[in-house]
Design a protein around this motif. Structure first.
Motif, mmCIF file in Angstrom:
data_model
loop_
_atom_site.group_PDB
_atom_site.id
_atom_site.type_symbol
_atom_site.label_atom_id
_atom_site.label_comp_id
_atom_site.label_asym_id
_atom_site.label_seq_id
_atom_site.Cartn_x
_atom_site.Cartn_y
_atom_site.Cartn_z
ATOM 1 N N MET A 36 0.734 -1.053 -0.086
ATOM 2 C CA MET A 36 0.038 0.013 0.031
ATOM 3 C C MET A 36 0.819 1.141 -0.180
ATOM 4 O O MET A 36 0.471 2.459 -0.595
ATOM 5 C CB MET A 36 -0.982 -0.102 1.134
ATOM 6 N N CYS A 40 -1.235 3.117 -2.766
ATOM 7 C CA CYS A 40 -2.224 4.247 -2.424
ATOM 8 C C CYS A 40 -1.960 5.501 -3.492
ATOM 9 O O CYS A 40 -0.903 5.896 -3.491
ATOM 10 C CB CYS A 40 -1.898 4.364 -1.021
ATOM 11 N N TYR A 45 0.007 5.829 3.045
ATOM 12 C CA TYR A 45 0.696 4.993 3.830
ATOM 13 C C TYR A 45 2.167 5.182 3.608
ATOM 14 O O TYR A 45 2.836 5.657 2.418
ATOM 15 C CB TYR A 45 0.352 3.578 3.000
ATOM 16 N N CYS A 60 -6.900 11.087 1.942
ATOM 17 C CA CYS A 60 -7.429 9.724 1.393
ATOM 18 C C CYS A 60 -8.549 10.245 0.388
ATOM 19 O O CYS A 60 -9.278 11.001 0.535
ATOM 20 C CB CYS A 60 -7.942 8.905 2.412
ATOM 21 N N MET A 61 -8.600 9.407 -0.794
ATOM 22 C CA MET A 61 -9.682 9.868 -1.774
ATOM 23 C C MET A 61 -10.752 8.762 -1.987
ATOM 24 O O MET A 61 -11.848 8.728 -2.892
ATOM 25 C CB MET A 61 -8.981 9.736 -3.331
ATOM 26 N N CYS A 63 -10.957 5.691 -2.554
ATOM 27 C CA CYS A 63 -10.717 4.778 -3.698
ATOM 28 C C CYS A 63 -11.097 3.416 -3.189
ATOM 29 O O CYS A 63 -11.413 2.535 -4.185
ATOM 30 C CB CYS A 63 -9.335 4.832 -4.505
ATOM 31 N N GLY A 64 -10.745 3.029 -1.863
ATOM 32 C CA GLY A 64 -11.033 1.744 -1.424
ATOM 33 C C GLY A 64 -10.101 0.564 -1.811
ATOM 34 O O GLY A 64 -10.325 -0.486 -1.432
ATOM 35 N N CYS A 66 -7.020 0.073 -0.493
ATOM 36 C CA CYS A 66 -6.345 -0.549 0.533
ATOM 37 C C CYS A 66 -7.212 -1.563 1.185
ATOM 38 O O CYS A 66 -7.182 -2.589 1.842
ATOM 39 C CB CYS A 66 -5.986 0.580 1.702
HETATM 40 FE FE1 SF4 Z 1 -5.290 5.254 -0.170
HETATM 41 FE FE2 SF4 Z 1 -7.621 4.951 -1.349
HETATM 42 FE FE3 SF4 Z 1 -6.879 3.436 0.854
HETATM 43 FE FE4 SF4 Z 1 -7.491 6.065 0.768
HETATM 44 S S1 SF4 Z 1 -8.919 4.279 0.313
HETATM 45 S S2 SF4 Z 1 -6.059 5.336 1.865
HETATM 46 S S3 SF4 Z 1 -6.925 6.757 -1.089
HETATM 47 S S4 SF4 Z 1 -5.731 3.277 -1.056
#
Ligand code: SF4
Length: 92
Positions: A36, A40, A45, A60-61, A63-64, A66
């Motif tokens: 990650m 990410c 991270y 954090c965007m 994006c899901g 992680c």
């Molecule tokens: Fe990163 Fe996406 Fe996890 Fe947010 S949801 S911490 S942007 S990988």
């Protein structure tokens, strides 16, 4: 949970008051968690000098990624942002 994943890809939720993603304390991170640091898209991270992975979720965007990558490792605790809190907009 296709619908849920699509929602996460289309929203950007800002909730700096309550970081919604936590990394559970660990001695040695799994390969998934270590990945990650590079995967990410928001660079949330990082690995500390002891090799443990830490997260600062401010950028954090949602994006899901992680959540999906580490769904079986038990190292990431994901809390949904508080209802009605944050800024929602679509991008792309
Ligand atoms: Fe990163 Fe996406 Fe996890 Fe947010 S949801 S911490 S942007 S990988």
């Amino acid at each position: 949970d296709d619908v849920e994943n699509r929602l996460f890809q289309n929203r950007y939720v800002v909730d700096t008051g309550k970081p919604h993603i936590h990394v559970t304390p660990h001695e040695t991170p799994s390969e998934e968690l270590k990945a990650m640091v590079h995967v990410c898209p928001a660079g949330c991270y990082s690995q500390n000098e002891h090799g443990q992975v830490e997260i600062v979720a401010d950028g954090c965007m949602e994006c899901g990624t992680c959540r999906v990558v580490c769904q079986n490792t038990g190292e990431i605790e994901w809390n949904y942002p508080r209802g009605g809190f944050g800024v929602l907009f679509k991008f792309g």
